[in-house]
Scaffold this active site. Structure first.
Site, PDB file in Angstrom:
ATOM      1  N   ASP A 121       0.423  -7.755   1.687  1.00  0.00           N
ATOM      2  CA  ASP A 121       0.759  -6.332   1.716  1.00  0.00           C
ATOM      3  C   ASP A 121       2.270  -6.121   1.713  1.00  0.00           C
ATOM      4  O   ASP A 121       2.779  -5.197   2.359  1.00  0.00           O
ATOM      5  CB  ASP A 121       0.140  -5.633   2.924  1.00  0.00           C
ATOM      6  CG  ASP A 121       0.055  -4.112   2.721  1.00  0.00           C
ATOM      7  OD1 ASP A 121       0.141  -3.667   1.562  1.00  0.00           O
ATOM      8  OD2 ASP A 121      -0.065  -3.381   3.732  1.00  0.00           O
ATOM      9  N   HIS A 170       0.813  -1.222   0.000  1.00  0.00           N
ATOM     10  CA  HIS A 170       0.000   0.000   0.000  1.00  0.00           C
ATOM     11  C   HIS A 170       0.845   1.271   0.000  1.00  0.00           C
ATOM     12  O   HIS A 170       0.328   2.358  -0.253  1.00  0.00           O
ATOM     13  CB  HIS A 170      -1.001  -0.014   1.177  1.00  0.00           C
ATOM     14  CG  HIS A 170      -0.392   0.250   2.526  1.00  0.00           C
ATOM     15  ND1 HIS A 170      -0.083  -0.752   3.417  1.00  0.00           N
ATOM     16  CD2 HIS A 170      -0.061   1.401   3.158  1.00  0.00           C
ATOM     17  CE1 HIS A 170       0.411  -0.234   4.529  1.00  0.00           C
ATOM     18  NE2 HIS A 170       0.439   1.078   4.399  1.00  0.00           N
ATOM     19  N   GLY A 207       3.290   6.736   7.917  1.00  0.00           N
ATOM     20  CA  GLY A 207       4.676   6.933   7.514  1.00  0.00           C
ATOM     21  C   GLY A 207       5.576   5.827   8.017  1.00  0.00           C
ATOM     22  O   GLY A 207       6.653   5.583   7.472  1.00  0.00           O
ATOM     23  N   ASN A 208       5.143   5.128   9.083  1.00  0.00           N
ATOM     24  CA  ASN A 208       5.881   3.968   9.577  1.00  0.00           C
ATOM     25  C   ASN A 208       5.655   2.732   8.709  1.00  0.00           C
ATOM     26  O   ASN A 208       6.409   1.760   8.792  1.00  0.00           O
ATOM     27  CB  ASN A 208       5.463   3.618  11.009  1.00  0.00           C
ATOM     28  CG  ASN A 208       6.269   4.362  12.060  1.00  0.00           C
ATOM     29  OD1 ASN A 208       5.721   5.181  12.790  1.00  0.00           O
ATOM     30  ND2 ASN A 208       7.558   4.074  12.141  1.00  0.00           N
ATOM     31  N   SER A 209       4.608   2.751   7.890  1.00  0.00           N
ATOM     32  CA  SER A 209       4.291   1.590   7.063  1.00  0.00           C
ATOM     33  C   SER A 209       5.488   1.189   6.215  1.00  0.00           C
ATOM     34  O   SER A 209       6.088   2.022   5.538  1.00  0.00           O
ATOM     35  CB  SER A 209       3.102   1.900   6.146  1.00  0.00           C
ATOM     36  OG  SER A 209       1.918   2.010   6.867  1.00  0.00           O
ATOM     37  N   GLY A 218      -5.625 -27.013  -0.364  1.00  0.00           N
ATOM     38  CA  GLY A 218      -6.862 -27.458  -0.977  1.00  0.00           C
ATOM     39  C   GLY A 218      -7.909 -27.853   0.037  1.00  0.00           C
ATOM     40  O   GLY A 218      -8.529 -28.924  -0.061  1.00  0.00           O
TER      41      GLY A 218
END
Length: 509
Positions: free
Chosen positions: A158, A128, A248-250, A306
């Site tokens: 992510d 992101h 901003g830490n992402s 599965g």
């Protein structure tokens, strides 16, 4: 002159200490690497645990961990250029006579963090952070600025990998996320609110946490059942910490007191969008596997068991009429799946996977998510009180055991749009009373068309730019050529059957 016994003892101790330090330094230099990753020595299968003889801070003293990890964390600035129609960017703004108005461009800037994982410039961050970007700037700890390119991304975890052209970078050392313990001290390193190189401290609050944020598309809607059974299927087994994490830490690092990476900071739980005591990180075991796949294969190689897994508890155990209230209940076994071939049946309860006790669906998905098609997992099954091990050879999402080759079209400008087209027949043209057109058969949830516009399936494209189109081949060629010519986007016009006409500007970078 003879030395006293006490002096001999001191000299021997000093020499032993020096030899130990030299040995550790030499071993760390030549430790085995995977895709140029720096990993600590390990006794586990994936090759990652912490050195026990590395220096480490004590509670209240985090200087060593901060000094070791901070140089590996970068500041990422992304620019997203969106073309929009008239005022709101909606395709409906062009209805009823507004088709000829030129599209406008809107630049949005955002920032996040990333972690250097190899000395030759590979950096891991969150999907992101870089999604939809047309330009990426990376600022390293020593204030040098680089232009980065996106190598690949995996929305289901992510995680994304980008690269800068540089050598001898301070790559972080991977720790073993399986060994983190609740109550353990950790540091979050990143760039919150554009404040470069910020370090905060906290403890591990929980592990294997599922907060249901990755199972949604960019519009906030849950993925369909069909999508969740395929490559988009989210893997959430977050490490929860109370170290302060803010916008901003992402993409930044979560490290232990050795300064080893145990997670990539990804999300916060907050009523106002800022830190409120709960932050979540993707475990380093998943980060390493996903980033290695992206670098080596160009895409994530995900193995599938599965089955339809359901985490057992005391309530649903009664509903399923099983005597266990812990484990993974097998609610469904598709005919062409790996589990079916291995002899697993509906109603079985998975109590262990590769010897690890399975108490949560999140942990089960995490463990399987670390494996590739063709690899094996040993599932310990409780079937009506009888316990037995079953060896399952994992398959890809098409039912085969081979690694999946990346679609060469996926890296093109058209491929990134996530648009599946269908040519119109002569009967279709007559029915719609048009001379030319191409139908949007499907829109991939992770493509630019889904994340940047309001197009829906069923839209009939009649022109791209100023050119009328008669086939999906023409649409692809026009879009790819526009990208090669340096254009930021293209204008797509058409109509919905039974509705009005419209146009919308689509970014292609």
């Amino acid at each position: 002159m003879k030395l006293s016994n006490n002096l001999k003892t001191v000299l021997i101790a000093v020499m032993s200490t020096l030899l130990t330090l030299v040995g550790v330094k030499a071993y760390n230099k030549y430790v085995a690497k995977d895709v140029e990753f720096k990993t600590a020595e390990s006794k586990s299968q994936d090759g990652m645990v912490s050195f026990t003889n590395f220096p480490a801070g004590k509670p209240g003293d985090f200087t060593y961990a901060a000094e070791t990890s901070a140089p590996s964390v970068v500041h990422i600035k992304s620019i997203i250029t969106r073309q929009y129609s008239r005022r709101s960017g909606s395709i409906f703004d062009y209805f009823f006579g507004f088709e000829d108005e030129a599209p406008r461009q809107q630049r949005q800037e955002s920032s996040g963090s990333g972690v250097i994982i190899s000395e030759d410039g590979y950096i891991v961050t969150n999907n992101h952070v870089i999604e939809g970007t047309s330009n990426l700037e990376v600022i390293t700890y020593n204030k040098k600025s680089y232009t980065a390119k996106v190598i690949g991304s995996d929305p289901s975890t992510d995680i994304a990998v980008i690269k800068i052209e540089e050598k001898n970078l301070p790559a972080i050392t991977f720790g073993n996320s399986d060994e983190v313990r609740i109550g353990e001290w950790v540091l979050a390193v990143g760039n919150p609110f554009n404040l470069e190189s910020t370090v905060t401290a906290g403890i591990i609050s929980a592990i294997g946490r599922n907060i249901n944020i990755l199972g949604r598309n960019q519009r906030g809607n849950p993925f369909s059942r069909e999508q969740n059974q395929n490559a988009i299927s989210p893997i959430e087994s977050f490490i929860q910490t109370d170290a302060a994490v803010n916008p901003g830490n992402s993409g930044g690092a979560l490290v232990n007191l050795q300064g080893h990476l145990i997670g990539i900071n990804t999300a916060i739980a907050s009523p106002n969008g800022s830190y409120a005591g709960y932050a979540f990180a993707v475990p380093s075991g998943i980060v390493k596997k996903v980033s290695a796949d992206i670098i080596k294969y160009g895409d994530v190689q995900r193995g599938y068991v599965g089955i339809e897994p359901i985490e057992l508890n005391s309530k649903n155990a009664r509903e399923f009429d099983v005597k266990l209230d812990e484990g993974i209940y097998v609610n469904n076994v598709p005919e062409n799946g790996a589990a079916k071939a291995a002899g697993i049946k509906k109603g079985d309860v998975i109590v262990k996977a590769d010897g690890v006790e399975m108490r949560s669906e999140a942990k089960f998905r995490e463990l399987i998510g670390r494996k590739r098609p063709g690899e094996k997992v040993v599932l310990t099954i409780n079937r009506n009180g009888s316990v037995k091990d079953y060896t399952v050879t994992l398959r890809n999402n098409s039912g085969g055991e081979e690694l999946v080759k990346k679609d060469p079209e996926a890296s093109t400008a058209f491929g990134k749009m996530g648009m599946v087209l269908e040519d119109l027949s002569s009967d279709d043209l007559k029915r719609y009373n048009i001379r030319n057109g191409v139908k949007i058969k499907d829109i991939k949830e992770t493509g630019l068309l889904s994340t940047n516009t309001n197009f829906e399936k069923g839209f009939i494209i009649t022109s791209v730019g100023n050119q009328q189109v008669k086939s999906s081949k023409e649409v692809k060629e026009i879009i790819n050529k526009a990208y090669e010519n340096g254009e930021e986007g293209v204008l797509i016009c058409g109509f919905y059957p039974g509705g009005g006409r419209g146009c919308d500007g689509i970014p292609i970078r």
